[in-house]
Design a protein around this motif. Structure first.
Motif, PDB file in Angstrom:
ATOM      1  N   ILE A  96       0.716  -1.136   0.001  1.00 41.33           N
ATOM      2  CA  ILE A  96      -0.003  -0.248   0.080  1.00 41.33           C
ATOM      3  C   ILE A  96       0.715   1.366   0.151  1.00 41.33           C
ATOM      4  CG2 ILE A  96      -1.652   1.433   1.198  1.00 41.33           C
ATOM      5  CD1 ILE A  96      -2.659  -1.360   2.131  1.00 41.33           C
ATOM      6  N   GLN A 122       3.869   1.633  -1.279  1.00 38.34           N
ATOM      7  CA  GLN A 122       4.451   1.609  -2.359  1.00 38.34           C
ATOM      8  C   GLN A 122       3.387   1.950  -3.384  1.00 38.34           C
ATOM      9  OE1 GLN A 122       7.948   1.847  -2.571  1.00 38.34           O
ATOM     10  NE2 GLN A 122       7.884   1.418  -0.348  1.00 38.34           N
ATOM     11  N   GLU A 123       2.000   1.783  -3.346  1.00 38.46           N
ATOM     12  CA  GLU A 123       1.291   1.993  -4.340  1.00 38.46           C
ATOM     13  C   GLU A 123       1.195   0.953  -5.229  1.00 38.46           C
ATOM     14  OE1 GLU A 123       1.113   5.859  -5.914  1.00 38.46           O
ATOM     15  OE2 GLU A 123       0.444   6.711  -4.129  1.00 38.46           O
ATOM     16  N   ASP A 150      -0.272  -2.429  -4.243  1.00 35.90           N
ATOM     17  CA  ASP A 150      -1.376  -3.339  -3.693  1.00 35.90           C
ATOM     18  C   ASP A 150      -2.355  -3.721  -4.852  1.00 35.90           C
ATOM     19  OD1 ASP A 150      -1.981  -0.704  -3.230  1.00 35.90           O
ATOM     20  OD2 ASP A 150      -4.054  -1.324  -2.371  1.00 35.90           O
ATOM     21  N   ASP A 151      -2.771  -4.972  -4.634  1.00 38.26           N
ATOM     22  CA  ASP A 151      -3.841  -5.431  -5.773  1.00 38.26           C
ATOM     23  C   ASP A 151      -4.488  -6.582  -5.176  1.00 38.26           C
ATOM     24  OD1 ASP A 151      -5.356  -6.008  -8.020  1.00 38.26           O
ATOM     25  OD2 ASP A 151      -3.184  -7.050  -9.203  1.00 38.26           O
TER      26      ASP A 151
END
Length: 558
Positions: A81, A83-84, A86-87
């Protein structure tokens, strides 16, 4: 945990896809079948250094993918999250290695630096290689072992940052001190020059005023003569004074302007000229009344200017720029004087940061000391079960000599062992044999594995050199460990493989002129056959199969 691994065109692997489950999974197969190749592939997708020679012959690119579930891994979730990346609770890694040497990494489909793949590795998996025991004799490995159990990582991270800042401040201080020493002579010269110029109370106006007055006094006789001659021609000459001539002309035209109106303009002009001449004469008389020859004053001014000229030559400037030069020297002196205050402030910062580092070192030492004895006892109990019945482990936390410290603390961690009754504990490398060292390493890995936060543990033939009942104990330890963490174990020991909840068989097949690796998930019947092979070799007997089946049944009953 690790959920999937796919490998394409890596060494002898053409195209391979594996799925992993929770619990303990054993990977078995003939020696040289390529079991460790899977660990190598996993290491690559987790950011290890790659080589284009790893690419399968005839292919331009190798590709490895690995899937991790983050459901039970809050640390990895938060990192993704942040590090942007997330999935939906998944972490999908991909690594490509090209023939030209280029390599790329991806996290959840986004291209990322390989350093981020390594950061994922730190948060989700630990890989223990078959030669891990060789590094156990290193002080760094022993320190890291104790720190894992003592949970000093947050303090060590804080110390690392503080220590590096302290070193940077020390370097800045050393540079400033060296610069200060080099400029001491410059500062003394500047102070002398500033004092010398300051005594003259120099300003731009004062210098210009002196130059102007010197010029006037030096030319006073010529100025008086010119003023007297001008006054004579304008007003005092009885024969041809300009004032008298113009006044007479003005008088004649005034009388006739009533007859000739055109004279009015001339009268007006001449009248202004008479007034201007009268004022000029007054100014000249005033000037002559106040100017005088003053040799003493001229001498005094010339002495002052001579001093200024000498200083200007000394400083390699023009006399008119001496005031500006004085200001420049004063500013430079102020800057150098400010360095002393800056040095004092920097010294205080160095002392403050050192105090912080030492405080953190003390906190780390206390946690290490608290963890050392219980950990040594756990390892001792474990190695005694691994065919070293008189084995004893001691972990000592010893302060570094000379009150030294580093970014890893101020301690030397000494892991010592005694393997025989009555024997004093000594250094691992000197006391333990190769086989004992391997068993001690395995015991440490099993004991400390549960202390680690990562959800997946991979053991790559760490059971080399053991067998019999010891191997069974190792397997039991790994199975027990799998109750809280995913355990994947590459092994050649049937006693270990039988303890696994799941078993994968690795086979190397030769087709025409190429070699392929295949991995098959075994059912219960196939597991009996594979473990029997591991027990009895090529010619399997019913007795061997029965033994293998018994081993599986016993493992599942635990």
């Amino acid at each position: 945990m690790l959920t999937s691994l796919s490998v394409r065109n890596l060494a002898v692997v053409e195209d391979l896809a594996l799925m992993f489950d929770a619990g303990m999974t054993s990977l078995t197969g003939e020696t040289g079948a390529g079991k460790s190749m899977l660990v190598d592939a996993l290491s690559l997708v987790l950011g290890d250094r790659a080589d284009s020679n790893m690419i399968r012959h005839g292919a331009d690119r190798a590709e490895i993918e690995a899937g991790f579930s983050t459901e039970q891994n809050e640390v990895l979730q938060q990192w993704l999250i942040a590090q942007e990346l997330d999935d939906d609770g998944q972490c999908h890694l991909r690594r490509t290695i090209n023939r030209d040497g280029r390599s790329k990494g991806y996290i959840n489909g986004r291209n990322v630096p390989l350093s981020l793949l390594r950061e994922v590795s730190e948060r989700c998996i630990d890989i223990h290689g078959q030669h891990a025991h060789q590094s156990l004799v290193r002080p760094q490995t022993q320190r890291e072992l104790l720190d894992i159990v003592a949970q000093t990582k947050p303090l060590l991270d804080e110390l690392k940052q503080a220590y590096r800042t302290w070193q940077q401040l020390q370097q800045q201080l050393a540079t400033l001190q060296q610069k200060s020493e080099e400029q001491t002579a410059r500062q003394e010269l500047l102070q002398y020059q500033v004092n010398e110029l300051e005594a003259l109370d120099l300003t731009k106006d004062s210098v210009n005023s002196l130059l102007k007055e010197q010029s006037q006094l030096a030319n006073a006789a010529q100025l008086i003569s010119a003023a007297e001659a001008g006054l004579h021609r304008i007003f005092d000459d009885e024969q041809a004074a300009a004032y008298d001539i113009i006044s007479a002309t003005l008088s004649e035209l005034e009388k006739l302007q009533d007859i000739e109106p055109h004279f009015a303009t001339a009268v007006e002009t001449l009248n202004a000229a008479v007034i201007n001449l009268d004022e000029t004469a007054g100014e000249l008389r005033h000037y002559l009344d106040h100017i005088e020859l003053d040799p003493a004053r001229l001498h005094d001014i010339e002495n002052q200017l001579s001093l200024l000229h000498d200083l200007a030559r000394k400083h390699h400037v023009e006399i008119e720029t001496l005031p500006a030069h004085y200001l420049q020297l004063s500013e430079e002196l102020a800057d150098l004087s400010g360095m002393e205050a800056q040095q004092d402030q920097l010294q205080q910062s160095v002392a403050d940061k050192e105090a912080i580092c030492r405080q953190l070192c003390q906190q780390i030492r206390e946690k290490r000391q608290q963890a050392a004895a219980p950990l040594a006892q756990q390892i001792t109990e474990s190695i005694q079960q691994l065919a070293i019945p008189a084995g004893r482990i001691e972990i000592n936390v010893v302060p570094l000599a000379g009150d030294k410290m580093s970014e890893t603390g101020a301690d030397q961690i000494q892991l010592q062992v005694a393997t025989n009754p009555g024997q004093p504990a000594g250094e691992l490398a000197k006391v333990a044999s190769g086989g004992e060292l391997a068993r001690i390493s395995l015991a440490i890995q099993v004991v400390t594995a549960g202390k680690r936060s990562v959800p997946t543990l991979i053991f790559d033939e760490v059971d080399v050199g053991i067998g019999g009942s010891v191997a069974e104990i190792v397997g039991q330890h790994l199975r027990k460990l799998a109750s809280s963490q995913q355990v994947i174990c590459i092994t050649h020991l049937p006693q270990v493989a039988a303890q696994a909840h799941h078993q994968l068989q690795v086979n190397k097949k030769h087709l025409h002129d190429s070699t392929h690796i295949e991995v098959e998930k075994l059912d219960q019947i196939q597991r009996v056959e594979e473990i029997a092979r591991m027990l009895g070799g090529v010619n399997l007997t019913q007795k061997t199969r029965s033994h293998a089946e018994e081993m599986l049944v016993q493992a599942q009953s635990l």
